[in-house]
Design a protein around this motif. Sequence first.
Motif, PDB file in Angstrom:
ATOM      1  N   PRO A  30       0.813  -1.219   0.000  1.00 41.19           N
ATOM      2  CA  PRO A  30       0.000   0.000   0.000  1.00 41.19           C
ATOM      3  C   PRO A  30       0.845   1.267   0.000  1.00 41.19           C
ATOM      4  N   PHE A  31       0.500   2.180  -0.916  1.00 44.79           N
ATOM      5  CA  PHE A  31       1.145   3.486  -1.032  1.00 44.79           C
ATOM      6  C   PHE A  31       2.660   3.356  -1.221  1.00 44.79           C
ATOM      7  N   GLY A  32       3.089   2.330  -1.973  1.00 46.66           N
ATOM      8  CA  GLY A  32       4.504   2.071  -2.162  1.00 46.66           C
ATOM      9  C   GLY A  32       5.186   3.074  -3.084  1.00 46.66           C
ATOM     10  N   MET A  33       6.507   2.944  -3.226  1.00 45.11           N
ATOM     11  CA  MET A  33       7.274   3.849  -4.076  1.00 45.11           C
ATOM     12  C   MET A  33       7.418   3.309  -5.495  1.00 45.11           C
ATOM     13  N   ASN A  34       7.346   1.994  -5.650  1.00 42.51           N
ATOM     14  CA  ASN A  34       7.381   1.333  -6.957  1.00 42.51           C
ATOM     15  C   ASN A  34       6.270   0.297  -7.015  1.00 42.51           C
ATOM     16  N   TYR A  35       5.839  -0.011  -8.233  1.00 40.75           N
ATOM     17  CA  TYR A  35       4.964  -1.166  -8.440  1.00 40.75           C
ATOM     18  C   TYR A  35       5.518  -2.000  -9.589  1.00 40.75           C
ATOM     19  N   LEU A  36       5.185  -3.287  -9.572  1.00 41.70           N
ATOM     20  CA  LEU A  36       5.508  -4.191 -10.666  1.00 41.70           C
ATOM     21  C   LEU A  36       4.233  -4.555 -11.402  1.00 41.70           C
ATOM     22  N   SER A  37       4.364  -4.782 -12.704  1.00 41.06           N
ATOM     23  CA  SER A  37       3.216  -5.165 -13.513  1.00 41.06           C
ATOM     24  C   SER A  37       3.701  -5.973 -14.702  1.00 41.06           C
ATOM     25  N   VAL A  38       2.802  -6.723 -15.291  1.00 44.58           N
ATOM     26  CA  VAL A  38       3.091  -7.400 -16.556  1.00 44.58           C
ATOM     27  C   VAL A  38       2.942  -6.398 -17.687  1.00 44.58           C
ATOM     28  N   GLN A  39       3.873  -6.431 -18.633  1.00 37.94           N
ATOM     29  CA  GLN A  39       3.742  -5.629 -19.848  1.00 37.94           C
ATOM     30  C   GLN A  39       3.457  -6.577 -21.004  1.00 37.94           C
ATOM     31  N   SER A  40       2.429  -6.236 -21.789  1.00 37.77           N
ATOM     32  CA  SER A  40       2.022  -7.156 -22.858  1.00 37.77           C
ATOM     33  C   SER A  40       2.270  -6.611 -24.260  1.00 37.77           C
ATOM     34  N   VAL A  41       2.761  -5.381 -24.374  1.00 36.64           N
ATOM     35  CA  VAL A  41       3.077  -4.845 -25.698  1.00 36.64           C
ATOM     36  C   VAL A  41       4.417  -4.126 -25.652  1.00 36.64           C
ATOM     37  N   ASN A  42       5.086  -4.089 -26.774  1.00 40.69           N
ATOM     38  CA  ASN A  42       6.365  -3.385 -26.882  1.00 40.69           C
ATOM     39  C   ASN A  42       6.212  -1.967 -27.401  1.00 40.69           C
ATOM     40  N   GLU A  43       5.014  -1.582 -27.756  1.00 35.53           N
ATOM     41  CA  GLU A  43       4.802  -0.263 -28.338  1.00 35.53           C
ATOM     42  C   GLU A  43       5.065   0.843 -27.321  1.00 35.53           C
ATOM     43  N   ASP A  44       5.420   2.020 -27.829  1.00 37.06           N
ATOM     44  CA  ASP A  44       5.594   3.187 -26.986  1.00 37.06           C
ATOM     45  C   ASP A  44       4.221   3.804 -26.740  1.00 37.06           C
ATOM     46  N   THR A  45       3.498   3.247 -25.786  1.00 39.75           N
ATOM     47  CA  THR A  45       2.131   3.654 -25.496  1.00 39.75           C
ATOM     48  C   THR A  45       1.892   3.576 -24.004  1.00 39.75           C
ATOM     49  N   ALA A  46       0.970   4.395 -23.508  1.00 39.15           N
ATOM     50  CA  ALA A  46       0.595   4.324 -22.097  1.00 39.15           C
ATOM     51  C   ALA A  46      -0.357   3.166 -21.824  1.00 39.15           C
ATOM     52  N   TRP A  47      -0.940   2.581 -22.888  1.00 41.77           N
ATOM     53  CA  TRP A  47      -1.821   1.413 -22.740  1.00 41.77           C
ATOM     54  C   TRP A  47      -1.000   0.158 -23.036  1.00 41.77           C
ATOM     55  N   TRP A  48      -0.115  -0.182 -22.114  1.00 45.89           N
ATOM     56  CA  TRP A  48       0.847  -1.254 -22.375  1.00 45.89           C
ATOM     57  C   TRP A  48       0.460  -2.584 -21.724  1.00 45.89           C
ATOM     58  N   PHE A  49      -0.750  -2.639 -21.133  1.00 50.66           N
ATOM     59  CA  PHE A  49      -1.239  -3.922 -20.614  1.00 50.66           C
ATOM     60  C   PHE A  49      -2.652  -4.172 -21.100  1.00 50.66           C
ATOM     61  N   ASP A  50      -2.883  -5.402 -21.574  1.00 44.94           N
ATOM     62  CA  ASP A  50      -4.208  -5.838 -22.008  1.00 44.94           C
ATOM     63  C   ASP A  50      -4.485  -7.176 -21.320  1.00 44.94           C
ATOM     64  N   PRO A  51      -5.550  -7.276 -20.507  1.00 47.96           N
ATOM     65  CA  PRO A  51      -5.781  -8.510 -19.748  1.00 47.96           C
ATOM     66  C   PRO A  51      -6.116  -9.718 -20.605  1.00 47.96           C
ATOM     67  N   THR A  52      -6.543  -9.493 -21.844  1.00 42.66           N
ATOM     68  CA  THR A  52      -6.880 -10.621 -22.726  1.00 42.66           C
ATOM     69  C   THR A  52      -5.750 -10.980 -23.671  1.00 42.66           C
ATOM     70  N   GLU A  53      -4.713 -10.161 -23.703  1.00 45.98           N
ATOM     71  CA  GLU A  53      -3.618 -10.358 -24.657  1.00 45.98           C
ATOM     72  C   GLU A  53      -2.623 -11.388 -24.121  1.00 45.98           C
ATOM     73  N   PRO A  54      -2.388 -12.501 -24.841  1.00 48.74           N
ATOM     74  CA  PRO A  54      -1.429 -13.502 -24.363  1.00 48.74           C
ATOM     75  C   PRO A  54       0.022 -13.111 -24.595  1.00 48.74           C
ATOM     76  N   GLN A  55       0.239 -11.989 -25.250  1.00 51.93           N
ATOM     77  CA  GLN A  55       1.605 -11.535 -25.514  1.00 51.93           C
ATOM     78  C   GLN A  55       2.261 -11.060 -24.228  1.00 51.93           C
ATOM     79  N   PHE A  56       3.569 -11.308 -24.106  1.00 49.00           N
ATOM     80  CA  PHE A  56       4.316 -10.948 -22.903  1.00 49.00           C
ATOM     81  C   PHE A  56       5.669 -10.393 -23.302  1.00 49.00           C
ATOM     82  N   THR A  57       5.976  -9.199 -22.779  1.00 48.66           N
ATOM     83  CA  THR A  57       7.273  -8.583 -23.115  1.00 48.66           C
ATOM     84  C   THR A  57       8.120  -8.293 -21.883  1.00 48.66           C
ATOM     85  N   GLY A  58       7.636  -8.641 -20.693  1.00 50.40           N
ATOM     86  CA  GLY A  58       8.463  -8.473 -19.511  1.00 50.40           C
ATOM     87  C   GLY A  58       7.656  -8.045 -18.295  1.00 50.40           C
TER      88      GLY A  58
END
Length: 691
Positions: A30-58
Amino acid sequence: MQTSDIDTRIGTANTGSFSHGNTLPLTGVPFGMNYLSVQSVNEDTAWWFDPTEPQFTGIRLTHQPSPWINDFQHLQFLALTQAIAPNFEGDYRPQEATFAPDYLRLVEQTQGVTYEATNSTTGGALRFTASNHLTLRLTMPKRVTLVETTTHTLTLALQNFSACIDPDFTMWCTLRLPDTAEPATARLVDGQLDVALNTNQATVWFATSFISAAQAAVNLNRLPASFEELRAADAAAWQAKFDLIAITDHHPQRVATFYHNLYRALLFPMQFYETTETGETVHYDTTSRTVRPGKLFTNNGFWDTYKTAYPFYSLLLPTEYHNFLEGFLNSYRETGFLPRWLSPDERGMMPGTMVDAVIADAAVKQIGSELMPEFLTAMIHGAETVSDDVRYGREGLADYLKLGYVPAEIDESVNKTLDYAYSDWLISVVAGTLNDTATQAKYATRSQNYRKLFDPAVGLMHPRLRNGEFTPNFDPLDWGSGYTEGSAWQNSFAVYQDLPGLIELTGGSAAFTAQLHRLVNQPSTYHVGTYRGVIHEMREMAALDFGQLAISNQPSFHLPYLFAVAGDAAGTQLTVKQLLLTAFNAGPTGYPGDEDNGSMSSWYLWSSLGLYPVTPGSGEYVLGIPFFDAVTIHLPNDKTLTITTANNHNHMQFVGLRTFNGADLGTSISHDALASGGTLASRLQLLPNPR
């Protein structure tokens, strides 16, 4: 509800043209300084996670509060079993992955690597398992420098922010690698770095700092000895918050949705300070470009969060609230103005200086009382000082001081006028707690400026030109112009400080209630107005189909509760119950619009408890309709608040009887009463009581 029962993908099914929350599946504390997340696209976009997308980039280390703000100081962790070109795109099975607040787990199918990750306040760990030897790949867009390598560590300096006052703003990241790794051979090429781990099971530890490389090492050394120990500590941090509220209900999905929203409400603002090796609390000040003592917080837009999130913290987490106040006061000390939208420093987004509501609400609830004299000075400075930097203070203030309103020649003039009038009242509230009667009277009088924009011909707020005339060709369905992310219907009722006065201007309770009925009973039609095209908020209002009540966006949050304020409690109960039943869920489509840093999740929390803070700064809550059979809230003063609901079924949409500690209630209850503990009991029924 256990931490492991939360799926962090709530509200993550989004595009730039339609929002179901515009959230990210964030793992941390809670209220941490960093968060981790799955990234599913390599594009330079702020919408870099899609819950239905099986693609994984890190696995991405992120500080993104919203796609509309974008990220800063981010990097990706990727584990490879064979040499592969840049921009690797693997695959995973989303339905088999674990997305929990404290833990991520997935299997990347292309190379057969199992990923596990956990993350505390300033650092965390990633564990990789494969059948072949692994290489760690780090990808860091924009400017990055390899600072140093030792036998088992490497340190990076990242400068990949989307906006910052300091053009050299830096985050240092230190990684501790397994004994088999060869960090000295690592080479940084075009923002990408590969390190041979030389093992098929490796745990990589990391810690970050906005202070220095040395501080990153200090933060790294504070992490526990094992992955399991760190994960247990992270899970315990969440569970301690979840255990503050215990729900018993025969609708399990409702309970799940509540706790998923509680998870979302505990992510922002994010910590932006660190503890030195000698125990001092310090932060990086991007204005002076120096390290300063004290707390600081970031990733928060007050226009969104003051309505719901901070009132929630005031009841459940006053210690954290006090910490936030200390940080916001430091923002003022360092920039000369109270913050409006921080990420990592001032963005100047959205109208108004709505941190004023956060301050005043704390003042009336005796949170941070010792800070209030300086806060009052800061609030008055923002109300009287025309800033030469549009990011700070009140836009259009010179006109507001001269005319008593922001003229239509300035964009969002209605919202700015109403916000400034409300903030003037909030100044009077803080002054009142300090017994400064002259200041209290001055700003209470000025808070009536909202009246200058009320047009009795239409019963709504109407933009007004500098010459005093209302703008011609008024269309209450036009978006933009004088209004923010909406039309006159969504934005005319933000008179939190004087709702009785607004009701009187409209013609009295009956006329005001009739106006609210017109608001919700008309089609969800919009005219694009000065936006000159469809924006996502328009689509979301239309999809919700509650007339012009766009609960999909913050200006409408209080509208369902105005029925009760005007004497039509049944209108509030029916509207809120239908919104709770139809507009929210615990999945990727969980929200009817942008969740925005805990604001919409806190709306759900309040509304499902049967309460709502219509006027932050008043210390009062308007009563709605409770959603659970029984709720026990463990308050921070060792008191207990119990909320019980009899006859709690979907078709029972009205409150027949409501008592607090055995005494009948009207339409509101005070914060002091709730904070003192007791039992709030309701019985639901099929039809409203006769009026």
